[in-house]
Design an enzyme around this catalytic site. Sequence first.
Site, PDB file in Angstrom:
ATOM      1  N   HIS A   3      -2.028  -5.766   8.309  1.00  0.00           N
ATOM      2  CA  HIS A   3      -2.100  -5.946   6.853  1.00  0.00           C
ATOM      3  C   HIS A   3      -2.258  -7.422   6.502  1.00  0.00           C
ATOM      4  O   HIS A   3      -1.373  -8.238   6.781  1.00  0.00           O
ATOM      5  CB  HIS A   3      -0.823  -5.405   6.188  1.00  0.00           C
ATOM      6  CG  HIS A   3      -0.910  -5.291   4.707  1.00  0.00           C
ATOM      7  ND1 HIS A   3      -1.293  -4.137   4.061  1.00  0.00           N
ATOM      8  CD2 HIS A   3      -0.670  -6.189   3.728  1.00  0.00           C
ATOM      9  CE1 HIS A   3      -1.276  -4.329   2.751  1.00  0.00           C
ATOM     10  NE2 HIS A   3      -0.904  -5.574   2.522  1.00  0.00           N
ATOM     11  N   HIS A  25       2.679   2.020  -3.628  1.00  0.00           N
ATOM     12  CA  HIS A  25       3.015   0.602  -3.517  1.00  0.00           C
ATOM     13  C   HIS A  25       4.401   0.451  -4.144  1.00  0.00           C
ATOM     14  O   HIS A  25       5.319   1.160  -3.747  1.00  0.00           O
ATOM     15  CB  HIS A  25       1.941  -0.275  -4.173  1.00  0.00           C
ATOM     16  CG  HIS A  25       2.114  -1.731  -3.885  1.00  0.00           C
ATOM     17  ND1 HIS A  25       2.183  -2.689  -4.874  1.00  0.00           N
ATOM     18  CD2 HIS A  25       2.270  -2.389  -2.718  1.00  0.00           C
ATOM     19  CE1 HIS A  25       2.365  -3.873  -4.328  1.00  0.00           C
ATOM     20  NE2 HIS A  25       2.426  -3.726  -3.024  1.00  0.00           N
ATOM     21  N   ASP A  84      -3.779  -9.841   3.056  1.00  0.00           N
ATOM     22  CA  ASP A  84      -4.173  -9.733   1.655  1.00  0.00           C
ATOM     23  C   ASP A  84      -5.205 -10.761   1.211  1.00  0.00           C
ATOM     24  O   ASP A  84      -5.248 -11.118   0.025  1.00  0.00           O
ATOM     25  CB  ASP A  84      -2.938  -9.829   0.767  1.00  0.00           C
ATOM     26  CG  ASP A  84      -2.196  -8.514   0.656  1.00  0.00           C
ATOM     27  OD1 ASP A  84      -2.809  -7.528   0.211  1.00  0.00           O
ATOM     28  OD2 ASP A  84      -1.006  -8.456   1.009  1.00  0.00           O
ATOM     29  N   HIS A 106       2.953  -2.530   7.518  1.00  0.00           N
ATOM     30  CA  HIS A 106       3.702  -3.781   7.412  1.00  0.00           C
ATOM     31  C   HIS A 106       5.130  -3.474   6.958  1.00  0.00           C
ATOM     32  O   HIS A 106       5.445  -3.518   5.782  1.00  0.00           O
ATOM     33  CB  HIS A 106       3.016  -4.791   6.490  1.00  0.00           C
ATOM     34  CG  HIS A 106       2.741  -4.326   5.090  1.00  0.00           C
ATOM     35  ND1 HIS A 106       2.097  -3.159   4.784  1.00  0.00           N
ATOM     36  CD2 HIS A 106       3.022  -4.913   3.885  1.00  0.00           C
ATOM     37  CE1 HIS A 106       1.987  -3.028   3.482  1.00  0.00           C
ATOM     38  NE2 HIS A 106       2.551  -4.079   2.907  1.00  0.00           N
ATOM     39  N   ASP A 123       1.466  -9.326   6.749  1.00  0.00           N
ATOM     40  CA  ASP A 123       1.408  -9.435   5.285  1.00  0.00           C
ATOM     41  C   ASP A 123       1.067 -10.849   4.824  1.00  0.00           C
ATOM     42  O   ASP A 123       1.445 -11.259   3.723  1.00  0.00           O
ATOM     43  CB  ASP A 123       2.721  -8.976   4.637  1.00  0.00           C
ATOM     44  CG  ASP A 123       2.541  -8.550   3.176  1.00  0.00           C
ATOM     45  OD1 ASP A 123       1.390  -8.403   2.734  1.00  0.00           O
ATOM     46  OD2 ASP A 123       3.559  -8.359   2.482  1.00  0.00           O
ATOM     47  N   HIS A 175       6.054   1.049   2.162  1.00  0.00           N
ATOM     48  CA  HIS A 175       6.284   1.102   0.709  1.00  0.00           C
ATOM     49  C   HIS A 175       6.795   2.446   0.199  1.00  0.00           C
ATOM     50  O   HIS A 175       7.167   2.540  -0.973  1.00  0.00           O
ATOM     51  CB  HIS A 175       5.028   0.722  -0.093  1.00  0.00           C
ATOM     52  CG  HIS A 175       4.767  -0.741  -0.161  1.00  0.00           C
ATOM     53  ND1 HIS A 175       5.541  -1.608  -0.890  1.00  0.00           N
ATOM     54  CD2 HIS A 175       3.812  -1.504   0.429  1.00  0.00           C
ATOM     55  CE1 HIS A 175       5.082  -2.838  -0.765  1.00  0.00           C
ATOM     56  NE2 HIS A 175       4.045  -2.809   0.043  1.00  0.00           N
ATOM     57  N   GLU A 226      -4.042   0.015  -0.359  1.00  0.00           N
ATOM     58  CA  GLU A 226      -2.605  -0.052  -0.582  1.00  0.00           C
ATOM     59  C   GLU A 226      -2.282   0.522  -1.953  1.00  0.00           C
ATOM     60  O   GLU A 226      -2.491  -0.121  -2.970  1.00  0.00           O
ATOM     61  CB  GLU A 226      -2.115  -1.500  -0.479  1.00  0.00           C
ATOM     62  CG  GLU A 226      -0.601  -1.620  -0.500  1.00  0.00           C
ATOM     63  CD  GLU A 226      -0.121  -3.025  -0.214  1.00  0.00           C
ATOM     64  OE1 GLU A 226       0.991  -3.166   0.321  1.00  0.00           O
ATOM     65  OE2 GLU A 226      -0.848  -3.989  -0.538  1.00  0.00           O
TER      66      GLU A 226
END
Length: 422
Positions: free
Chosen positions: A44, A184, A46, A246, A354, A225, A157
């Site tokens: 993961h 999420h 971003d 993650h 992450d 999540h 996500e």
Amino acid sequence: MRSLFLRSLVLSTALAGLSVPAHAATPEETAAAALKAAPVWDGHNDVPEQLRGRRNDVIAGFDFRDTTNTADPATGEQAMHTDLTRLRKGKVGAQFWSVYVSANLTEQQAVQAVMEQIDVTKRLVAAYPADLQFATSSTEVQQAMKAGRIASLMGMEGGYAIGSSLGVLRQFHALGVRYMTLTHVKTIGWADSATDAPQHGGLTDFGKDVVREMQRIGMLVDLSHVSEDTMMDALDVARAPVIFSHSGARAIAHHPRNVPDAVLARLKDNGGIVMAVTLPAYVSDRVREWDLARTAQRARLQALHIADPKRAAAELAAWVKDNPAPRATLGELADHVEHIIKVAGIDHVGLGADFDGMESTTEGLPDVSGYPALFVELARRGHSQADLEKIASGNMMRVLKAAEAYAAAHRADPPIESKTTF
């Protein structure tokens, strides 16, 4: 003289037969050998979110070779954690790029926004063909690694981004998305989140169909999540391995985002993987407790000085100065990895840092260049090169191959249908 010669010959032969002690590899050497054989496959990252937030998805003039100069003092924005130079230094061979969009969007807005994030991710990968290679399968990941490129996969996500439509889900898969995180930060219409009030006790019937359809088409079910009940419901339905792209171990850091032992124990039968996260509040209870204390202090000061927000902000800044934030440590992160191994087994752990999705980082892992330090720490704790290769990318490769095999075996199954919602 002949007798002396014979004695010398016998002695020389005997000495030649003595084995010279083999060089014991240092932790640094063990880690380096493991990462050469099996580069990191991170679950993961971003960067696409950063491109949306900082540049509105316009990449003209964006230099992904070096993003260390992307801090903006005017806005307080930090420099990005990821670029090609540091990915190479970090021995990254494959990356799931997160095509995340905000849970505050409506479902229909989210569908469009994820389409845009898929587009910008593909454009970024295409802009650096010598370093990045778009991948949608285990075979393509292997080909990219062999060619010395970083295999670039996509993960969504937040299940709100399919607009409660299995048809939209299938189209995202057709565009190359290879995992979806079911929720999420918010509970959605068909699945409970770990960080919001539960509404369904896990997955609704439609949510269970989402899991079934994802596995039928070969899209990995990501349980980071989601609430513990949602994890359990998904594992009840799943027939192929699931992932936590993650997440950490809740026994080490008691954040609800982390995976409890009861779920870790079930991964053995499912064949899934927990990709250890580096976000400090998920790594360290000390950091999480400080975050909670700061949040409480902010709320108190805002209530106390409701007519004077500048004073509230100044007093909060003074509190932070007097109570500096602790740092999550590399050792604590290694504790998560080892606990996952203890409960689920060595075949069920990987890494999902992450990066570029967090404000602060774990000490010793400042950005994507830092992965080797974790492997040195694990080698120092006695983990073998073979084990390190599994953690780096071997386990994730096995999981994706298993998901692909399940989808191939069920290719003739009819799609699960859902009614349109508007």
